[in-house]
Design an enzyme around this catalytic site. Structure first.
Site, PDB file in Angstrom:
ATOM      1  N   CYS A 325      13.905   1.426 -28.791  1.00  0.00           N
ATOM      2  CA  CYS A 325      13.314   0.099 -28.873  1.00  0.00           C
ATOM      3  C   CYS A 325      12.666  -0.287 -27.526  1.00  0.00           C
ATOM      4  O   CYS A 325      11.657   0.284 -27.164  1.00  0.00           O
ATOM      5  CB  CYS A 325      14.352  -0.917 -29.332  1.00  0.00           C
ATOM      6  N   HIS A 422      17.230   1.320 -34.289  1.00  0.00           N
ATOM      7  CA  HIS A 422      18.581   1.197 -33.740  1.00  0.00           C
ATOM      8  C   HIS A 422      19.597   1.746 -34.737  1.00  0.00           C
ATOM      9  O   HIS A 422      19.339   1.799 -35.942  1.00  0.00           O
ATOM     10  CB  HIS A 422      18.934  -0.267 -33.479  1.00  0.00           C
TER      11      HIS A 422
END
Length: 480
Positions: A325, A422
């Site tokens: 991310c 994630h």
């Protein structure tokens, strides 16, 4: 409602353990936290955000996580400002002073979620935040006694003996509470005791005598607590395992760091968290740059520690680098945030290890995501919480596929990779395949291991807390 004499006394863990214990007794249980402050967020099936601790508590209660379990989530972006999530959706960014002066509608939202949740279960276990002893925060409080009074729920106060001074923690909390708030407390518990429990009998009895509150338990240290996600980045610690070393720079605004938990649980893997002021270890096999709540801010922080030099040197030596991310965005050539949607507006040069660029624009993407690896077709279950879009030459070598959409990027030699996904390491097959490419054998069943630990925690609390008395002091919603 379980409140603590301070932050980090173990409230989240105890609520999770109680949830599993009462579910095993045949009750329908739901966790609830009116206000949370954490950058370790989870995504609900409906596409909302809640604190990771409430997602774990939902798992303990064997129900799906829901935004009603944590209606107010504050995600710090700077030292004085935070993103405000209300019932799962981003409401905007507020300065701390502004938030303290004006909490319009937040208590009402918390109560709405609480009552809606309570209508579906037999028992709601509510977690406070910080401490009710912070009298400067009592006016307008929605996290501790302010909520307990508004919802009319009984409170158990928990102290942490590991910190020392637990008698003063509990007795002192009573001393600073006003009489109405004192009357809400129906008992106390002492957490994280090490050694012979009988040695604290006199201390336990002294607290009861001074406060008039009964003891609901003295809880020994639970040694498997490390297997559960940490709520605060300051609680993320290194975990020594095997010879394969993963080095993780501890970013100032590190977010969604539960990505590290499955790796830390691997017997053949050592995860080393590197605090500010220390160089990244030269013997690392993989450097993992975690997610960030403020990518540009954390990129500057990373450079201030000299970690950019360490990462580039590691890469020159043939080492592997993975960015997740915000960490993925940092690996590119440029990050552009013209409107400050992820913190302070600006544009900065990235680490340049991936030929991609990121523009922070568009709506925030919050979703559970199912993917497969490109070519290998290994299943991956994860989630996305991010602003921005990343494009470039290396994104054409995406290593994940999401319903036909290429996800992530990889360098030409495959030693540098990044993704917005994630939670991917919680997928056993993917984690095993990823580690196998790096010469590491994995035989861990992560989800099963966490579930087993939750059962062990429930057993622990059955032995050391008076669960019958906790049920006895619990009352019907809004009973007067």
């Amino acid at each position: 409602m379980l409140q603590g004499t301070g932050s980090n006394v173990g409230k989240s863990l105890i609520v999770a353990g109680l949830a599993r214990a009462f579910v095993r007794r045949g009750l329908r249980v739901a966790p609830f936290k009116p206000q949370n402050m954490s950058n370790n967020a989870a995504v609900t099936p409906g596409g909302g955000e809640i604190g990771r601790a409430q997602a774990l508590q939902a798992l303990a209660a064997r129900i799906a996580p829901h935004t009603d379990m944590n209606p107010i989530l504050l995600k710090p972006e700077t030292d004085t400002g935070a993103q405000v999530i209300v019932q799962g959706k981003r409401r905007g960014t507020r300065a701390a002073g502004s938030f303290m002066r004006d909490k319009s509608g937040l208590l009402e939202a918390a109560l709405e979620s609480f009552h809606r949740l309570a209508s579906t279960v037999d028992l709601v276990l509510i977690e406070g935040a910080g401490s009710p002893a912070e009298t400067n925060l009592r006016k307008g409080d929605i996290a501790n006694m302010g909520f307990a009074q508004a919802a009319n729920v009984p409170v158990i106060l928990m102290g942490d003996i590991h910190r020392g001074g637990v008698i003063a923690q509990i007795v002192g909390t009573q001393a600073v509470l006003d009489p109405a708030d004192q009357d809400k407390i129906v008992g106390f518990a002492v957490n994280r005791f090490r050694g012979d429990l009988s040695l604290f009998d006199a201390g336990r009895d002294d607290i009861a005598a001074r406060t008039g509150w009964p003891s609901l338990g003295v809880i020994p240290w639970f040694w498997d607590a490390w297997k559960f996600p940490a709520e605060d980045s300051m609680d993320v610690t290194s975990r020594r395992g095997g010879a394969f070393k993963v080095a993780v720079p501890q970013l100032e605004r590190m977010a969604n760091f539960d990505d590290l938990d499955p790796l830390a649980a691997e017997p053949n893997v050592t995860v080393e968290m590197v605090p500010p002021g220390r160089a990244l270890p030269g013997d690392a096999d993989l450097i993992l740059i975690p997610g960030s709540k403020s990518t540009l801010g954390d990129l500057a922080y990373l450079r201030a520690q000299g970690w950019d030099i360490d990462i580039l040197a590691h890469h020159r030596r043939g080492g592997h680098v993975l960015g997740l991310c915000g960490g993925y965005q940092m690996l590119g050539r440029w990050i552009d945030d013209p409107d400050g949607v992820d913190g302070t507006p600006g544009r900065a040069e990235g680490l340049g290890l991936l030929d991609v660029e990121t523009v922070m624009a568009g709506d925030k993407r919050v979703t559970l995501t199912q993917a497969t690896t490109q070519g290998g077709n290994l299943p991956v279950d994860g989630y996305e919480i991010h602003m921005g879009r990343t494009t470039g030459v290396d994104s054409e070598r995406a290593w994940l596929d999401v319903d036909g959409r290429a996800e992530g990027a990889a360098s030409a030699n495959g030693r540098v990779r990044g993704t917005y996904l994630h939670g991917l390491f919680a997928s056993d097959a993917f984690r095993a395949g990823f580690l196998s490419e790096l010469g590491v054998d994995s035989q861990l069943s992560y989800d099963r291991d966490v579930d087993t630990a939750l059962d062990a925690l429930a057993d622990h609390l059955e032995r050391h807390m008076d669960l019958d008395q906790i049920l006895a002091v619990s009352g019907p919603i809004n009973a007067k």
